[in-house]
Scaffold this active site. Structure first.
Site, PDB file in Angstrom:
ATOM      1  N   VAL A 145     -21.437  54.317 -19.445  1.00 47.72           N
ATOM      2  CA  VAL A 145     -20.890  55.170 -20.508  1.00 47.72           C
ATOM      3  C   VAL A 145     -19.797  54.460 -21.306  1.00 47.72           C
ATOM      4  O   VAL A 145     -19.136  55.087 -22.136  1.00 47.72           O
ATOM      5  CB  VAL A 145     -20.357  56.507 -19.957  1.00 47.72           C
ATOM      6  N   SER A 146     -19.638  53.159 -21.105  1.00 48.81           N
ATOM      7  CA  SER A 146     -18.579  52.410 -21.790  1.00 48.81           C
ATOM      8  C   SER A 146     -19.034  51.925 -23.163  1.00 48.81           C
ATOM      9  O   SER A 146     -20.016  51.185 -23.268  1.00 48.81           O
ATOM     10  CB  SER A 146     -18.183  51.201 -20.938  1.00 48.81           C
ATOM     11  N   PRO A 147     -18.297  52.283 -24.227  1.00 48.27           N
ATOM     12  CA  PRO A 147     -18.686  51.794 -25.556  1.00 48.27           C
ATOM     13  C   PRO A 147     -18.528  50.287 -25.689  1.00 48.27           C
ATOM     14  O   PRO A 147     -19.300  49.630 -26.395  1.00 48.27           O
ATOM     15  CB  PRO A 147     -17.734  52.535 -26.502  1.00 48.27           C
TER      16      PRO A 147
ATOM     17  N   THR B   6     -19.006  48.107 -23.359  1.00 44.12           N
ATOM     18  CA  THR B   6     -20.170  47.507 -22.699  1.00 44.12           C
ATOM     19  C   THR B   6     -21.372  47.550 -23.633  1.00 44.12           C
ATOM     20  O   THR B   6     -22.119  46.569 -23.753  1.00 44.12           O
ATOM     21  CB  THR B   6     -20.465  48.238 -21.376  1.00 44.12           C
ATOM     22  N   TYR B   7     -21.558  48.666 -24.306  1.00 48.47           N
ATOM     23  CA  TYR B   7     -22.653  48.770 -25.280  1.00 48.47           C
ATOM     24  C   TYR B   7     -22.519  47.712 -26.364  1.00 48.47           C
ATOM     25  O   TYR B   7     -23.501  47.047 -26.747  1.00 48.47           O
ATOM     26  CB  TYR B   7     -22.664  50.169 -25.908  1.00 48.47           C
TER      27      TYR B   7
END
Length: 199
Positions: free
Chosen positions: A11-13, A15-16
């Site tokens: 759910v980490s932006p 990481t995305y």
């Protein structure tokens, strides 16, 4: 052959916004990646982090400006306030763990597909159908969303303990086999240089 332990939250932006750069760097240097999803909300209180709702407004205001800029630079579609966020990261994490163990598909593509579902496609990654579709798109059996739950849950908990013990405090976090640690998608260039023996 170099080895990279990759600790991350689905759910980490940030990481995305790493996209597939880690996979490209690993391929360039002949390195292997072990994907280690972690519970970021459980990691924060143990390592000095603060959940988003508890951060000072100055930090949250900066985040609201910085993330869209990072997305534009990376060329990735991005929604600052996705419909299904924060989602329960556990089911998608279990699926990634099970897929990595099962083999036969592209784990990097699976991770990116799950992150893209949150931050660009308005899909719920706690939903079995979404997870199954991401598994299938990455070349895995979609039934791993169910069959991998037990081993996934056990490994997910173990990943958290390992992360704390190895110095991890955020997502994404990369650790090489010579214990060089790199936090954040903006440190991937440094990881690249390190693997090249230049840093």
């Amino acid at each position: 052959m170099a080895q990279i332990d990759y600790y991350f939250s689905t759910v980490s932006p940030f990481t995305y916004l790493a996209g597939n750069r880690l996979e490209e760097i690993a391929a360039k240097h002949g390195a292997t990646i072990t994907y280690k999803p972690i519970d970021l909300m459980a990691l924060f209180p143990r390592t000095g982090g603060v959940p988003l709702p508890e951060r000072h407004p100055n930090r949250n205001d900066y985040r609201a400006q910085d993330l869209p800029r990072l997305a534009k630079v990376s060329g990735l579609p991005f929604n600052l306030k996705p419909m299904y966020w924060p989602a329960n990261a556990a089911p998608s994490s279990y699926a990634i763990i099970a897929a990595q163990k099962a083999g036969g598909g592209d784990v990097g593509a699976l991770v990116q597909g799950i992150l893209r579902a949150v931050w660009a496609e308005e899909r719920d990654i706690a939903d079995d159908a979404t997870i199954g579709a991401c598994l299938e798109a990455a070349g895995f059996d979609p039934s791993l969303a169910f069959s991998g739950m037990l081993v996934g849950a056990e490994t997910y908990a173990a990943n958290l303990e390992e992360a704390v013990n190895k110095g991890v405090f955020g997502s994404p976090f990369y650790i090489t086999d010579d214990d060089q640690r790199f936090w954040g998608q903006d440190r991937l260039d440094h990881l690249d240089l390190h693997l090249a023996g230049e840093l």
